[in-house]
Design an enzyme around this catalytic site. Structure first.
Site, short mmCIF file in Angstrom:
data_model
loop_
_atom_site.label_atom_id
_atom_site.label_comp_id
_atom_site.label_asym_id
_atom_site.label_seq_id
_atom_site.Cartn_x
_atom_site.Cartn_y
_atom_site.Cartn_z
N HIS A 160 16.68 -32.34 -13.62
CA HIS A 160 16.86 -32.35 -12.17
C HIS A 160 16.21 -33.55 -11.50
O HIS A 160 16.75 -34.12 -10.56
CB HIS A 160 16.30 -31.06 -11.57
CG HIS A 160 16.80 -30.76 -10.20
ND1 HIS A 160 18.12 -30.46 -9.93
CD2 HIS A 160 16.17 -30.69 -9.01
CE1 HIS A 160 18.27 -30.23 -8.64
NE2 HIS A 160 17.10 -30.35 -8.05
N SER A 193 20.80 -32.15 -4.81
CA SER A 193 20.58 -30.73 -5.03
C SER A 193 21.26 -29.94 -3.90
O SER A 193 22.47 -30.02 -3.75
CB SER A 193 19.07 -30.45 -5.12
OG SER A 193 18.83 -29.18 -5.67
N ASP A 234 19.30 -30.28 -16.68
CA ASP A 234 18.86 -29.85 -15.35
C ASP A 234 18.62 -28.35 -15.33
O ASP A 234 19.51 -27.57 -15.69
CB ASP A 234 19.92 -30.24 -14.31
CG ASP A 234 19.40 -30.19 -12.89
OD1 ASP A 234 18.51 -29.38 -12.61
OD2 ASP A 234 19.88 -30.98 -12.06
#
Length: 699
Positions: A671, A551, A636
């Protein structure tokens, strides 16, 4: 320690890599003209004309990964079964007490999910299975359940379900006594609710279906159509996150609105769900505050004129700042992180020298002391302290060598009881490992902590492979913790290190302030300094150094790859935030406006030029890059799939050298990856196989 089977690197197959079609799109802003050849890859997300072609490209990249890693298939299977074999499949969490019931989850052998259960009054009472998530998840590639919010009278439960991995939850209501579900459901929520004391009303947070921003707080009455739910709060500032919660004592319901630099709280009595929410203290520029209710007063944790926060108090009926009085003052060397309230005690979580500590305060006598953890480096967090009328503090403890442990600490007698420690099947000897904390020196002279763990049998020399992990954003502290999966690397001779770089909050609030907005480059330079220090100190060498981040940590990987490609043999970027400028210019992409306080708003020239100077996608050059594995999820909601896809497509077209470049897209996940407790291990096995084969380790 497992031995290397071969010192030869993995022989990558001679397979032609996919090349994405170039469809130039011009961006002109602040008199800067940029041509983006791969902007079209967001068409699946935008439902554009090339939507189907995006999917075909991602599938082609997945096929390329399968082909390039085909020689490691058996090794990946071996790693997967090795990782899974360390997990105790039939297990139970430590029960926590709330409103006369002990709640816990239990897992069963061969099952991917869990069952949410409770027992009344005593752990010897009959078991009630409130939700059988194993059964509910059948037929779903992804299944996530959150909330488990039980009504004050303990008869009803609300929970949220997400089957797409977008963190958009649909609320369901269950009558625990009858086992029946209410006919209404509520979609587009965060999955959590706050019950009023009438056991018929609850409040929940609604998301914008496009941007996924938390925009409204609504009130629902049981048995009513959710379309008629009343909006009790609507956030006007798109940079703020909002949420609703119930005080531990059950006396109040709070609405919290917060951005990175300011916040605001509203509240009502939980006995009066029809009343209007009252503002605790209007939001103030660059001021954060959090509210905790005691029996006779409110506590306020705030950074008002206190960089590392201070603790204030005020009467229950006079809450604006004019009535705040200091309880714990500001300290330059101690960060106040949070408070846990009990009827007679207060537990203040602090951070000193990068480590958490608990200050225990008796509310009656004013006596206070610190809980002793007995180790030099560790992670400690307060746990599931759901009961207000108790003197027992539940806390979690771990370190790089200590498996996750749950303790109950009786604050009145200072007695500590270990309730459970993570069991590592197959055997684990913590005395076989060394844990260290060393310091690198950044370019501006600041000392950057590095935590390390490795087997004692590993020679400390330039031939040792080392994986350096980092994040460095949002003030999130990457504290040292145990990982049973990590043992598969450590047992094969890897050293694991965490770079506690600026942008996190390990060393206090200033540590965060010095790693965001126009100081963001400190994050990346700190990480590079840590890598160079590890090489200089003989822990590894450039030929055996690897890095990993996800991320915002994937942004970190992208930047350090551009800035110092010669430092690394291989890199892993998971769900990486690499197309910073384009994403921050598009307010329709989830979370964009919430992020302005972290990265800046590129519509402003100064922020634009600074952001562009480090954004990985903007700074790809024709040069040799390290081996790179990139992972993402089609659904995501935090970092959209097209950021890593565009990044890889542009890298393929521009980079030089023979180093391999792989993009793996999980077509069913988002995610956080797979939802099952075993499925995610396949991703870990792929990551580890990538690293280990680069080291010539094939067993």
């Amino acid at each position: 320690m497992k031995q290397k089977q071969s010192q030869l690197p993995y022989q990558w197959p001679a397979i032609e890599a996919p090349l994405a079609i170039r469809r130039p799109r011009e961006r002109v802003l602040h008199e800067d003209r940029v041509v983006d050849d791969y902007y079209w890859l967001n068409d699946y997300f935008k439902n554009g004309p090339n939507r189907d072609e995006v999917i075909e490209y991602l599938k082609a990249e997945n096929a390329y990964v399968d082909g390039m890693m085909a020689g490691t298939k058996d090794f990946q299977d071996q790693l997967f079964h090795e990782l899974k074999a360390r997990i105790k499949e039939q297990d139970e969490s430590v029960p926590y007490l709330k409103n006369g019931y002990y709640y816990y989850i239990k897992t069963e052998e061969g099952k991917q999910y869990f069952k949410y259960c409770r027992k009344k009054g005593t752990l010897e009472a009959p078991e009630e299975v409130l939700l059988d998530v194993d059964q509910m998840a059948e037929g779903h590639p992804y299944f996530s359940v959150v909330g488990f919010d039980v009504s004050p009278d303990t008869h009803l439960m609300v929970f949220g379900v997400d089957t797409l991995s977008r963190r958009e939850y649909t609320l369901y209501i269950k009558n625990i006594r009858t086992g029946e579900f209410y006919p209404e459901s509520i979609s587009g929520t965060t999955g959590d609710v706050a019950w009023a004391n009438d056991n018929e009303t609850f409040f929940y947070t609604a998301k914008n279906p496009e941007t996924l921003l938390t925009e409204k707080i609504l009130k629902h009455r049981l048995g009513k159509d959710s379309k008629t739910d009343e909006v009790v709060y609507e956030e006007q500032d798109k940079s703020n996150y909002i949420g609703v919660e119930r005080a531990k004592s059950g006396r109040f319901i709070y609405i919290n609105s917060s951005a990175t630099t300011s916040s605001e709280t509203y509240f009502i009595l939980a006995d009066q769900p029809e009343s209007a929410f009252k503002c605790f203290q209007k939001r103030m520029k660059d001021v954060l505050y959090e509210v905790t209710a005691l029996e006779d007063r409110f506590l306020i944790l705030t950074n008002k004129d206190a960089l590392n926060f201070k603790l204030m108090e005020c009467p229950l009926d006079r809450t604006n700042i004019a009535h705040w009085k200091e309880v714990i003052g500001h300290r330059e060397d101690v960060l106040l992180e949070g408070v846990d309230e009990f009827k007679d005690f207060l537990v203040v979580t602090e951070r000193r020298n990068g480590l958490a500590q608990f200050q225990i305060r008796h509310l009656g006598s004013g006596e206070n002391y610190y809980l002793d953890f007995g180790e030099a480096a560790y992670t400690a967090t307060t746990g599931a302290n759901m009961e207000y009328h108790t003197d027992v503090l539940r806390y979690n403890y771990t370190s790089l060598t200590t498996p996750s442990s749950v303790y109950d600490y009786r604050m009145s007698t200072r007695e500590k009881v270990l309730k459970k420690q993570q069991e590592v099947l197959g055997g684990y000897d913590p005395t076989a490992y060394i844990s260290e904390r060393i310091y690198a020196t950044a370019d501006d002279g600041v000392k950057i902590p590095i935590s390390l763990v490795y087997q004692k049998a590993v020679p400390r020399d330039s031939n040792a492979p080392l994986l350096l992990y980092g994040y460095g954003s949002y003030g999130a502290s990457m504290d040292p913790s145990f990982s049973s999966t990590r043992l598969s690397l450590l047992e094969r001779g890897f050293i694991f290190a965490i770079a506690h770089i600026r942008g996190g909050q390990e060393m206090g609030r200033q540590w965060y302030e010095d790693g965001k907005l126009m100081k963001k480059k400190n994050t990346f330079l700190d990480f590079i300094a840590c890598a160079r220090h590890l090489i200089a100190q003989g822990y590894t060498s450039r030929e055996h150094l690897y890095a990993q981040g996800g991320s915002a940590g994937g942004l970190l990987i992208g930047v350090v790859m551009n800035e110092a490609p010669e430092l690394w043999n291989g890199l892993i970027a998971q769900v990486p935030f690499v197309d910073v400028v384009n994403t921050m210019l598009d307010e329709n992409i989830p979370l964009t406006t919430n992020e302005y306080d972290e990265w800046g708003n590129p519509n402003e020239p100064e922020a634009y030029w600074y952001m562009k100077s480090y954004a990985p996608y903007e700074n790809i050059e024709a040069k040799d890059y390290p081996h790179l594995l990139v992972t993402t999820g089609l659904h995501d909601s935090q970092v959209q799939y097209f950021e890593p896809a565009k990044w890889v497509a542009k890298l393929r077209a521009i980079k030089t050298g023979p180093q391999v470049l792989l993009l793996k897209t999980e077509m069913d996940y988002g995610h956080g990856g797979a939802s099952g407790r075993f499925d995610y291990l396949k991703d870990v096995a792929l990551n580890y196989a990538f690293l280990l084969t680069l080291e010539g380790i094939f067993n």
